[in-house]
Write a protein that holds these residues in place. Structure first.
Motif, PDB file in Angstrom:
ATOM      1  N   THR A 127      22.239 -19.665 -57.671  1.00  0.00           N
ATOM      2  CA  THR A 127      21.217 -20.398 -56.924  1.00  0.00           C
ATOM      3  C   THR A 127      19.845 -19.776 -57.175  1.00  0.00           C
ATOM      4  OG1 THR A 127      21.529 -18.954 -55.008  1.00  0.00           O
ATOM      5  CG2 THR A 127      22.789 -21.018 -55.045  1.00  0.00           C
ATOM      6  N   ALA A 128      18.814 -20.623 -57.060  1.00  0.00           N
ATOM      7  CA  ALA A 128      17.426 -20.133 -57.114  1.00  0.00           C
ATOM      8  C   ALA A 128      16.585 -21.061 -56.249  1.00  0.00           C
ATOM      9  CB  ALA A 128      16.911 -20.124 -58.539  1.00  0.00           C
ATOM     10  N   TYR A 129      15.627 -20.466 -55.569  1.00  0.00           N
ATOM     11  CA  TYR A 129      14.791 -21.271 -54.672  1.00  0.00           C
ATOM     12  C   TYR A 129      13.297 -21.028 -54.899  1.00  0.00           C
ATOM     13  CZ  TYR A 129      19.272 -20.328 -52.335  1.00  0.00           C
ATOM     14  OH  TYR A 129      20.604 -20.130 -52.062  1.00  0.00           O
ATOM     15  N   ASP A 130      12.968 -20.001 -55.704  1.00  0.00           N
ATOM     16  CA  ASP A 130      11.551 -19.661 -55.878  1.00  0.00           C
ATOM     17  C   ASP A 130      11.267 -19.237 -57.322  1.00  0.00           C
ATOM     18  OD1 ASP A 130      12.937 -17.019 -55.035  1.00  0.00           O
ATOM     19  OD2 ASP A 130      11.069 -16.389 -55.943  1.00  0.00           O
ATOM     20  N   TYR A 131       9.984 -19.217 -57.655  1.00  0.00           N
ATOM     21  CA  TYR A 131       9.538 -18.978 -59.031  1.00  0.00           C
ATOM     22  C   TYR A 131       9.934 -17.589 -59.540  1.00  0.00           C
ATOM     23  CZ  TYR A 131       6.257 -18.259 -62.895  1.00  0.00           C
ATOM     24  OH  TYR A 131       5.707 -17.965 -64.110  1.00  0.00           O
ATOM     25  N   SER A 132       9.658 -16.560 -58.782  1.00  0.00           N
ATOM     26  CA  SER A 132       9.855 -15.185 -59.286  1.00  0.00           C
ATOM     27  C   SER A 132      11.319 -14.893 -59.568  1.00  0.00           C
ATOM     28  CB  SER A 132       9.327 -14.161 -58.270  1.00  0.00           C
ATOM     29  OG  SER A 132       7.987 -14.415 -57.999  1.00  0.00           O
ATOM     30  N   MET A 133      12.186 -15.290 -58.646  1.00  0.00           N
ATOM     31  CA  MET A 133      13.616 -15.046 -58.855  1.00  0.00           C
ATOM     32  C   MET A 133      14.142 -15.901 -60.006  1.00  0.00           C
ATOM     33  SD  MET A 133      16.179 -13.255 -57.769  1.00  0.00           S
ATOM     34  CE  MET A 133      16.133 -12.801 -56.018  1.00  0.00           C
ATOM     35  N   ALA A 134      13.702 -17.148 -60.083  1.00  0.00           N
ATOM     36  CA  ALA A 134      14.168 -18.034 -61.157  1.00  0.00           C
ATOM     37  C   ALA A 134      13.774 -17.474 -62.515  1.00  0.00           C
ATOM     38  CB  ALA A 134      13.609 -19.438 -60.963  1.00  0.00           C
ATOM     39  N   LYS A 135      12.590 -16.861 -62.605  1.00  0.00           N
ATOM     40  CA  LYS A 135      12.137 -16.244 -63.867  1.00  0.00           C
ATOM     41  C   LYS A 135      13.118 -15.154 -64.309  1.00  0.00           C
ATOM     42  CE  LYS A 135       8.016 -16.424 -66.247  1.00  0.00           C
ATOM     43  NZ  LYS A 135       8.193 -17.602 -66.929  1.00  0.00           N
ATOM     44  N   ILE A 136      13.539 -14.332 -63.374  1.00  0.00           N
ATOM     45  CA  ILE A 136      14.458 -13.231 -63.697  1.00  0.00           C
ATOM     46  C   ILE A 136      15.823 -13.788 -64.117  1.00  0.00           C
ATOM     47  CG2 ILE A 136      15.646 -11.175 -62.808  1.00  0.00           C
ATOM     48  CD1 ILE A 136      13.357 -10.897 -60.748  1.00  0.00           C
ATOM     49  N   LEU A 137      16.333 -14.738 -63.359  1.00  0.00           N
ATOM     50  CA  LEU A 137      17.667 -15.278 -63.635  1.00  0.00           C
ATOM     51  C   LEU A 137      17.696 -15.999 -64.981  1.00  0.00           C
ATOM     52  CD1 LEU A 137      18.496 -16.699 -60.078  1.00  0.00           C
ATOM     53  CD2 LEU A 137      19.026 -14.441 -60.989  1.00  0.00           C
ATOM     54  N   ASP A 167      23.304 -19.953 -67.190  1.00  0.00           N
ATOM     55  CA  ASP A 167      23.333 -21.292 -67.784  1.00  0.00           C
ATOM     56  C   ASP A 167      22.759 -22.371 -66.868  1.00  0.00           C
ATOM     57  OD1 ASP A 167      24.658 -20.450 -70.194  1.00  0.00           O
ATOM     58  OD2 ASP A 167      26.495 -20.229 -69.020  1.00  0.00           O
ATOM     59  N   ILE A 168      23.116 -22.297 -65.588  1.00  0.00           N
ATOM     60  CA  ILE A 168      22.643 -23.330 -64.642  1.00  0.00           C
ATOM     61  C   ILE A 168      21.982 -22.644 -63.456  1.00  0.00           C
ATOM     62  CG2 ILE A 168      23.274 -25.302 -63.198  1.00  0.00           C
ATOM     63  CD1 ILE A 168      25.867 -25.584 -64.778  1.00  0.00           C
ATOM     64  N   LEU A 169      20.812 -23.131 -63.073  1.00  0.00           N
ATOM     65  CA  LEU A 169      20.195 -22.690 -61.817  1.00  0.00           C
ATOM     66  C   LEU A 169      20.343 -23.834 -60.820  1.00  0.00           C
ATOM     67  CD1 LEU A 169      16.990 -20.717 -62.826  1.00  0.00           C
ATOM     68  CD2 LEU A 169      19.115 -19.855 -61.831  1.00  0.00           C
ATOM     69  N   LEU A 170      20.948 -23.534 -59.697  1.00  0.00           N
ATOM     70  CA  LEU A 170      21.133 -24.528 -58.645  1.00  0.00           C
ATOM     71  C   LEU A 170      20.088 -24.292 -57.558  1.00  0.00           C
ATOM     72  CD1 LEU A 170      22.743 -26.753 -57.126  1.00  0.00           C
ATOM     73  CD2 LEU A 170      24.113 -24.910 -56.134  1.00  0.00           C
ATOM     74  N   VAL A 171      19.230 -25.284 -57.375  1.00  0.00           N
ATOM     75  CA  VAL A 171      18.341 -25.241 -56.213  1.00  0.00           C
ATOM     76  C   VAL A 171      19.196 -25.775 -55.066  1.00  0.00           C
ATOM     77  CG1 VAL A 171      16.130 -25.948 -55.244  1.00  0.00           C
ATOM     78  CG2 VAL A 171      16.377 -25.692 -57.738  1.00  0.00           C
ATOM     79  N   GLY A 172      19.940 -24.869 -54.464  1.00  0.00           N
ATOM     80  CA  GLY A 172      20.957 -25.253 -53.480  1.00  0.00           C
ATOM     81  C   GLY A 172      20.326 -25.497 -52.113  1.00  0.00           C
ATOM     82  N   ASP A 173      21.003 -26.360 -51.345  1.00  0.00           N
ATOM     83  CA  ASP A 173      20.524 -26.544 -49.968  1.00  0.00           C
ATOM     84  C   ASP A 173      20.882 -25.321 -49.118  1.00  0.00           C
ATOM     85  OD1 ASP A 173      23.227 -27.000 -49.798  1.00  0.00           O
ATOM     86  OD2 ASP A 173      23.067 -28.947 -48.788  1.00  0.00           O
ATOM     87  N   SER A 174      21.561 -24.338 -49.739  1.00  0.00           N
ATOM     88  CA  SER A 174      21.735 -23.037 -49.081  1.00  0.00           C
ATOM     89  C   SER A 174      20.388 -22.362 -48.853  1.00  0.00           C
ATOM     90  CB  SER A 174      22.644 -22.123 -49.911  1.00  0.00           C
ATOM     91  OG  SER A 174      22.219 -22.056 -51.255  1.00  0.00           O
ATOM     92  N   ALA A 175      19.319 -22.906 -49.430  1.00  0.00           N
ATOM     93  CA  ALA A 175      17.955 -22.456 -49.098  1.00  0.00           C
ATOM     94  C   ALA A 175      17.741 -22.548 -47.586  1.00  0.00           C
ATOM     95  CB  ALA A 175      16.918 -23.294 -49.835  1.00  0.00           C
ATOM     96  N   SER A 176      18.416 -23.504 -46.971  1.00  0.00           N
ATOM     97  CA  SER A 176      18.306 -23.679 -45.513  1.00  0.00           C
ATOM     98  C   SER A 176      18.737 -22.405 -44.782  1.00  0.00           C
ATOM     99  CB  SER A 176      19.178 -24.855 -45.084  1.00  0.00           C
ATOM    100  OG  SER A 176      19.131 -25.060 -43.704  1.00  0.00           O
ATOM    101  N   ASN A 177      19.818 -21.764 -45.284  1.00  0.00           N
ATOM    102  CA  ASN A 177      20.289 -20.499 -44.699  1.00  0.00           C
ATOM    103  C   ASN A 177      19.457 -19.333 -45.215  1.00  0.00           C
ATOM    104  OD1 ASN A 177      22.941 -22.155 -45.826  1.00  0.00           O
ATOM    105  ND2 ASN A 177      23.093 -21.657 -43.673  1.00  0.00           N
ATOM    106  N   VAL A 178      19.400 -19.231 -46.548  1.00  0.00           N
ATOM    107  CA  VAL A 178      18.891 -18.012 -47.186  1.00  0.00           C
ATOM    108  C   VAL A 178      17.369 -17.883 -47.061  1.00  0.00           C
ATOM    109  CG1 VAL A 178      18.734 -16.811 -49.402  1.00  0.00           C
ATOM    110  CG2 VAL A 178      20.801 -18.070 -48.831  1.00  0.00           C
ATOM    111  N   MET A 179      16.669 -18.982 -47.241  1.00  0.00           N
ATOM    112  CA  MET A 179      15.201 -18.947 -47.221  1.00  0.00           C
ATOM    113  C   MET A 179      14.646 -19.167 -45.821  1.00  0.00           C
ATOM    114  SD  MET A 179      13.756 -18.597 -50.299  1.00  0.00           S
ATOM    115  CE  MET A 179      14.825 -17.202 -50.512  1.00  0.00           C
ATOM    116  N   ALA A 180      15.283 -20.086 -45.074  1.00  0.00           N
ATOM    117  CA  ALA A 180      14.697 -20.486 -43.793  1.00  0.00           C
ATOM    118  C   ALA A 180      15.403 -19.886 -42.584  1.00  0.00           C
ATOM    119  CB  ALA A 180      14.692 -22.010 -43.687  1.00  0.00           C
ATOM    120  N   GLY A 181      16.592 -19.287 -42.807  1.00  0.00           N
ATOM    121  CA  GLY A 181      17.277 -18.627 -41.684  1.00  0.00           C
ATOM    122  C   GLY A 181      18.034 -19.551 -40.759  1.00  0.00           C
ATOM    123  N   HIS A 182      18.272 -20.801 -41.187  1.00  0.00           N
ATOM    124  CA  HIS A 182      19.077 -21.698 -40.346  1.00  0.00           C
ATOM    125  C   HIS A 182      20.550 -21.303 -40.427  1.00  0.00           C
ATOM    126  CE1 HIS A 182      15.826 -24.437 -39.498  1.00  0.00           C
ATOM    127  NE2 HIS A 182      15.571 -24.600 -40.772  1.00  0.00           N
TER     128      HIS A 182
END
Ligand code: KIV
Length: 271
Positions: A29-39, A45-60
């Protein structure tokens, strides 16, 4: 085993070729520019902009609150960083269920506004019309079966799915249906390894497992779990490759001490 960095761009055709020659597919998974650059630089092979951003990025607590606008924002940041990986963007809860035209409209927004390469959605037969609509617009679709977190309130828990015969049969039928509709790959989340193997052997399209054992055609993890940035999440399927929560905390503690004792900035760290 080396990473195939000579493959300049990962496409859905490259992924099919990988399955044919038995090369495992890596997805994170990737949700932001800096991490996606590293990955991407690492060769995933695949970067998933997952809706797990809701948990990981936003704390829901669940993936349900994240909106289409928020998913597009995350996807834009990831796409800007990527040279090689295929970028797959999750359709968030409420943006596709029960209405194929809405599913198409949500997909078109993602593709136009973020530049992502494909979308992922959860479910089998019940979302087949939405999948057909999206595919008719020429957008590659990744399916997602097994534990589908957008249905958490139906399941009640995040435990392993399809342990019973009936649910396993339905999952196999759904996987075959998704392939027949034209999905290019399917995520299999938290199902028995034996079942994941059976599904992977039956399908011509790649399966990507998370908690599905070693025999799926690829593996996916939430990057923040793999890196140990999330601290209190220890499912059996997770392998942590770093303990970055601790590394970052210690670095920040050193910075705070340096500021407090007036050691930072020093003579060379100023103009
Ligand atoms: O949103 C997500 O991170 C996912 C993966 C767990 C597959 O769907």
């Amino acid at each position: 085993m080396s990473v195939h960095k000579e493959i300049k761009k990962i496409t859905v055709h490259v992924l099919h070729a990988m399955k044919l020659r038995g090369e495992k597919i890596s997805m994170l998974t990737a949700y932001d520019y800096s991490m996606a650059k590293i990955l991407d630089a690492a060769g995933v092979d695949i970067l998933l902009v997952g809706d797990s951003a809701s948990n990981v990025m936003a704390g829901h607590e669940t993936t349900l609150p994240i909106t289409l606008d928020q998913m597009i924002y995350h996807a834009q940041s990831v796409v800007r960083a990527v040279d090689r990986a295929l970028v797959v963007v999750d359709l968030p809860f409420g943006s596709y269920q029960g209405n194929p035209m809405k599913a198409l409209a949500s997909t078109i927004r993602i593709m136009k506004e973020s530049g992502g390469h494909a979308i992922k959605l959860e479910g089998g037969a019940e979302v087949s019309e939405s999948i057909t609509r999206i595919l008719s617009a020429g957008v590659p679709v990744m399916g997602h079966l097994g534990l589908t977190p957008q249905s958490i309130y139906k399941f009640g828990t995040y435990t392993v799915r399809a342990k019973e015969e009936e649910e396993a049969e339905k999952l196999i039928e759904d996987a075959l249906l998704l392939q027949e509709l034209g999905c290019f790959a399917i995520v299999l989340e938290k199902i028995p390894a034996k079942l994941a193997k059976k599904v992977s052997e039956k399908l011509l399209i790649p399966t990507i497992g998370i908690g599905g054992g070693p025999d799926t055609d690829g593996q996916v993890l939430v990057t923040h779990d793999l890196l140990g940035i999330t601290k209190d999440f220890h499912p059996r399927f997770l392998r942590r490759y770093a303990e970055l929560f601790q590394v970052i905390q210690e670095a920040v503690e050193k910075y705070i001490i340096d500021v407090k004792k007036k050691d930072f900035p020093n003579d060379k760290e100023q103009y």
